[in-house]
Motif scaffolding. Structure first.
Motif, PDB file in Angstrom:
ATOM      1  N   UNK A  11       0.833  -1.212   0.000  1.00 52.05           N
ATOM      2  CA  UNK A  11       0.000   0.000   0.000  1.00 52.05           C
ATOM      3  C   UNK A  11       0.869   1.264   0.000  1.00 52.05           C
ATOM      4  N   UNK A  12       1.929   1.256   0.815  1.00 52.65           N
ATOM      5  CA  UNK A  12       2.823   2.422   0.914  1.00 52.65           C
ATOM      6  C   UNK A  12       3.489   2.714  -0.429  1.00 52.65           C
ATOM      7  N   UNK A  13       3.912   1.651  -1.111  1.00 58.86           N
ATOM      8  CA  UNK A  13       4.608   1.816  -2.395  1.00 58.86           C
ATOM      9  C   UNK A  13       3.673   2.425  -3.439  1.00 58.86           C
ATOM     10  N   UNK A  14       2.471   1.847  -3.570  1.00 54.97           N
ATOM     11  CA  UNK A  14       1.531   2.328  -4.582  1.00 54.97           C
ATOM     12  C   UNK A  14       1.102   3.761  -4.282  1.00 54.97           C
ATOM     13  N   UNK A  15       0.864   4.067  -3.011  1.00 53.31           N
ATOM     14  CA  UNK A  15       0.454   5.431  -2.643  1.00 53.31           C
ATOM     15  C   UNK A  15       1.570   6.435  -2.869  1.00 53.31           C
ATOM     16  N   UNK A  16       2.828   6.009  -2.634  1.00 55.82           N
ATOM     17  CA  UNK A  16       3.968   6.898  -2.860  1.00 55.82           C
ATOM     18  C   UNK A  16       4.026   7.315  -4.329  1.00 55.82           C
ATOM     19  N   UNK A  17       3.874   6.328  -5.224  1.00 59.95           N
ATOM     20  CA  UNK A  17       3.987   6.672  -6.649  1.00 59.95           C
ATOM     21  C   UNK A  17       2.723   7.342  -7.181  1.00 59.95           C
ATOM     22  N   UNK A  18       1.589   7.125  -6.510  1.00 62.05           N
ATOM     23  CA  UNK A  18       0.405   7.920  -6.866  1.00 62.05           C
ATOM     24  C   UNK A  18       0.666   9.381  -6.540  1.00 62.05           C
ATOM     25  N   UNK A  19       1.402   9.628  -5.454  1.00 60.69           N
ATOM     26  CA  UNK A  19       1.731  11.011  -5.082  1.00 60.69           C
ATOM     27  C   UNK A  19       2.701  11.636  -6.085  1.00 60.69           C
TER      28      UNK A  19
END
Length: 879
Positions: free
Chosen positions: A11-19
């Motif tokens: 979740x952290x990885x996907x949210x980081x790159x969404x940012x």
């Protein structure tokens, strides 16, 4: 540093790159789409190939995914070490002609050090030996000392796969500490030990390889990042291996609980625990994507994994079925990232249980045969099992080759794998055609690849059968053209169309395309990359040119009949789930104007009662005139309605949901009737098996049902006429004839028996004594095997105690029978061995039990020799 769990890290990885303005896409299916180069998706970038090559326009130039992957190349090492596994999740961020090295490197460093909190002093980047640009970014922009940046050669830091896009890599290693090291003074980044673990790999796709190692710069450079989620978790959670990270350890613990063992106390036990832990993950995810165990392709990969896990379960002393129960833990640990696991839970459990049961039935017999092979090899002083023997175990007893190899390896034997493959080739060659030419994409090379990837077509066929349009592209089978002339075959692409292209089980529309002075007959319609729709056919009249204004007319009768069959398929699937259970899933379908075919997952033939029940449910729903409503909604909204989805389908943000009253709700892009009453009637023609765990129903609707019953009635009248009866009196007439036949058959058998006795005459004077055992060996003319056995039984009563051998020839065939009484058996006589010994005289073979045996042959001239030899054989048996 916090020890984040696997689900948190994803979740952290996907949210980081969404940012960072990336589009987060859901994992693609493990089953590759339009890619013949792969059996299973094995990397995060594999499903994204069309975007990297420019063949398709990506939904966004920046994409991030967490892709489920399977690699079985080193399956034999899984379990033996804690390094290897077949299933893994690949985190990835991708740029399609957008950002490049500066951003990719900066973001990888930011995520690892600032988001997750890894110690920068324990991170070491590597670059390709000639990539000074990447080296400079690491040194000057990120601030890494040059002695901490490692340059490696092509083998380690340059990604390429034959011809096509390729480029240098920059990897990031994490120093796990001296306790994981090899202790050598020169141990550093790149060492084979476990101290320096690669956690991130940035691939800078900047070149095109022409296949001969000539490299040119790509106009649009891409970023392909790969990072194993489980590996990252090992580092973050500071554990020894992937088998110790939270979500995998939960499965490992369940294995130990089922086997009543403790992990880490015995090497062999640990091997089995790791094998089961890894393989149940792969199997659960594969089945959730619709892969079924079989002896071919990905189905065989799945079968190997399940059976290998089942065998290691036995080795741990697990006696009951356990894989389905274990998969519940896999689903529980991974459902956050992969909700399809929970949706397909029953289907997963059913498949695992069925395959495990099937393996349990065959493994004991297979192990017994393998033990015989081992004994034979030991006696002959051999160390290698013949390929033909390994193939027999695979083909007859369901033993995957790697299982045979593994079992024999434990005992110091090897297997002739080349010989095994030769046997496999022989088996396949009758059904195998020449493999089509494939390109970098792993798809069949076609003329359509030359079309502009940005070109698309709008489908208007849900609401109309006719529309105006413009020709945007045309091809022949081999080239893109600007015109098609009378008689020429080709494909027309238009900016908009009412023609439905084959997909979702519904066959393509047929019809015509008209311009002011030309007509084109549409024989097929296909989906092309980038949303283009190709109309395949030939020019009937005139000449069609690029840019022409056209009218597209769908054949109304053909479409409406196909719609009825397609809508009936939806009713059929729901009815099957009601009658057989919710494990039923669609495994394929074909709907056209003539009939429907529906393949579904189920593990036994349907009974007549089940078929009738399903048929009745469908017809009752047709009679209810249920409204058929199609709504476009988001995938989340569709799931809330309970809509069923197809295996392996990649759905967009918006989906079409087709509801038939409150009875059936499915995701479907096909065309349908407006109300179920339009279907009129439904009839199942056949139910059969097409593969392991897959059944097929063929059915008809509407006029097809009436035509079917008209033909049936005609046949019934014809049969009644031939039997001089009426349809109403036909059954009574058949019963009468069967009774007559039975009586005549009985009379015939009595006559045959009498004739056989008469032909044999009184042969009791031919009885001889052999070492104290009476032998009657005689021949008789024109008696079949049944007659010989009956004669033998009669003579045995007269003989009392001894051996009877009878021979006869009828219609050029020879029949032999031997019978031995209990007393003669005690003296050493054996009917089976006796028959085997004399059958060669008549050019045949046979055998049987000690008390009775029979044989056939083709050489009547040898009967006399067989009768003589019977005495010699009996003498040898009771001497």
């Amino acid at each position: 540093m916090k020890a984040y769990g696997v689900n948190e890290l994803r979740k952290m990885y996907l949210e980081f790159f969404e940012s960072k303005d990336h589009l987060a896409m859901k994992s693609f299916s493990l089953v590759p789409k339009n890619d013949n180069s792969l059996l299973l998706i094995n990397a995060g970038m594999a499903p994204l190939k069309p975007y990297f090559t420019g063949q398709e326009v990506p939904p966004k130039k920046r994409v991030t995914t967490c892709q489920k992957c399977i690699r079985t190349g080193d399956i034999e090492n899984v379990g033996k070490t804690a390094r290897h596994g077949t299933f893994f999740e690949m985190l990835g961020n991708f740029s399609f002609g957008d950002y490049f090295k500066h951003e990719a490197i900066a973001w990888s460093w930011e995520f690892l050090t600032e988001v997750i909190g890894l110690d920068p002093e324990r991170l070491y980047p590597s670059v390709y030996q000639d990539d000074d640009e990447a080296f400079e970014i690491w040194e000057k922009e990120i601030g890494i000392a040059p002695e901490r940046i490692f340059r490696f050669g092509k083998e380690d830091n340059f990604w390429e796969h034959g011809a096509g896009p390729c480029g240098p890599c920059s990897e990031i290693y994490y120093d796990r500490g001296e306790k994981y090291g090899c202790g050598k003074p020169d141990c550093t980044v790149g060492c084979e030990c476990d101290r320096y673990m690669e956690v991130w790999n940035n691939v800078f796709t900047q070149f095109d390889n022409d296949g001969h190692n000539n490299y040119t710069e790509l106009e649009n450079k891409n970023i392909d990042t790969g990072m194993g989620l489980e590996r990252l978790a090992v580092v973050v959670q500071e554990v020894d291996s992937i088998f110790d990270v939270d979500s995998i350890k939960a499965i490992r613990d369940k294995v130990c609980e089922a086997a009543e063992v403790t992990y880490g106390t015995d090497y062999d036990t640990d091997v089995s625990v790791r094998v089961i832990t890894d393989h149940i993950r792969s199997a659960t995810f594969m089945i959730s994507d619709g892969i079924m165990p079989s002896n071919e392709g990905r189905g065989y990969v799945l079968r190997r994994l399940i059976r290998r896990a089942a065998r290691h379960g036995r080795m741990l002393g697990i006696k009951d079925l356990f894989l389905a129960e274990l998969s519940k833990t896999v689903i529980h640990e991974s459902k956050d990232g992969y909700p399809e696991l929970e949706e397909k839970a029953e289907f997963i459990f059913k498949n695992l249980t069925q395959e495990e049961k099937q393996f349990n039935k065959t493994i004991d017999q297979g192990l017994s045969i393998l033990a015989e092979f081992e004994k034979k090899m030991q006696e002959e002083g051999k160390k290698e099992l013949a390929g033909s023997d390994a193939f027999k175990l695979y083909d007859t007893h369901g033993f995957p080759l790697d299982l045979t190899i593994e079992i024999l390896e434990e005992k110091g034997f090897t297997v002739d794998q080349a010989g095994f493959e030769k046997e496999m080739e022989i088996q396949r060659e009758t059904a195998r055609g020449t493999r089509a030419e494939t390109n970098y994409m792993g798809a069949d090379a076609t003329v359509y690849e030359q079309l502009d990837p940005a070109m698309t077509s709008v489908f208007l066929g849900y609401d109309a059968l006719t529309c105006d349009g413009n020709i945007t592209a045309m091809t022949t089978e081999t080239e893109v053209v600007e015109e098609l002339i009378k008689g020429q075959a080709g494909t027309i692409v238009a900016d908009q169309t009412t023609f439905y292209a084959t997909s979702g089980g519904q066959e393509a529309d047929k019809g015509v395309i008209l311009s002011d002075d030309a007509s084109f007959e549409v024989e097929d319609v296909i989906k092309l990359s980038g949303g283009k729709i190709g109309h395949v056919g030939h020019v009937v009249e005139g000449t069609l040119k690029l840019g022409d204004k056209i009218v597209l007319n769908v054949n109304e009768k053909n479409r409406k009949l196909a719609q009825k069959n397609h809508s009936a398929t939806h009713l059929l699937q729901k009815a099957l789930r009601e009658v057989l259970g919710t494990h039923v899933e669609q495994a394929g379908s074909l709907n056209n104007a003539k009939h429907l075919r529906f393949d579904f997952t189920h593990f036994s033939p349907m009974t007549i009662e089940e078929i009738q029940k399903v048929e009745n449910i469908v017809n009752s729903k047709i009679a209810e005139n249920l409204p058929v409503v199609t709504k476009v909604m988001s995938m989340d909204e569709a799931k809330e309605t309970g809509a069923m989805a197809l295996f392996g389908e990649k759905y967009g943000d918006e989906v079409r949901v087709v509801s038939m009253g409150d009875f059936s709700v499915e995701l479907c892009g096909g065309t349908h009737v407006s109300n179920t009453g339009t279907i009129t009637a439904f009839k199942i023609l056949s139910e059969s098996g097409v593969a392991s765990g897959v059944r097929r129903i063929e059915a008809i609707t509407d006029q097809g049902v009436f035509d079917y019953y008209d033909k049936l009635e005609a046949k019934l009248n014809e049969a009644a006429a031939k039997l001089k009866s009426t349809p109403a009196g036909l059954l009574k007439r058949i019963d009468s004839l069967l009774a007559e036949v039975k009586e005549l058959k009985s009379e015939n058998e009595s006559l045959k028996s009498k004739l056989a006795k008469d032909a044999l005459g009184d042969v009791m004077d031919q009885v001889v004594e052999v070492n104290g055992v009476k032998l009657l060996a005689a021949s008789v003319e024109d008696v079949d095997m049944n007659g010989l056995r009956e004669l033998g039984d009669n003579l045995k009563e007269k003989l009392g105690n001894g051996v009877i051998v009878l021979a006869s020839q009828k219609g050029g065939k020879v029949f032999l029978v031997a019978m031995v009484t209990e007393g003669a058996q005690k003296a050493g006589a054996h009917a089976g061995n006796l028959i085997k010994a004399i059958a060669g005289c008549v050019g045949g073979g046979g055998g049987g039990r000690p008390n009775m045996a029979q044989a056939g042959g083709k050489n009547p001239a040898g009967i006399k020799d067989a009768i003589v030899k019977a005495k010699e054989v009996l003498e040898s048996q009771i001497s």
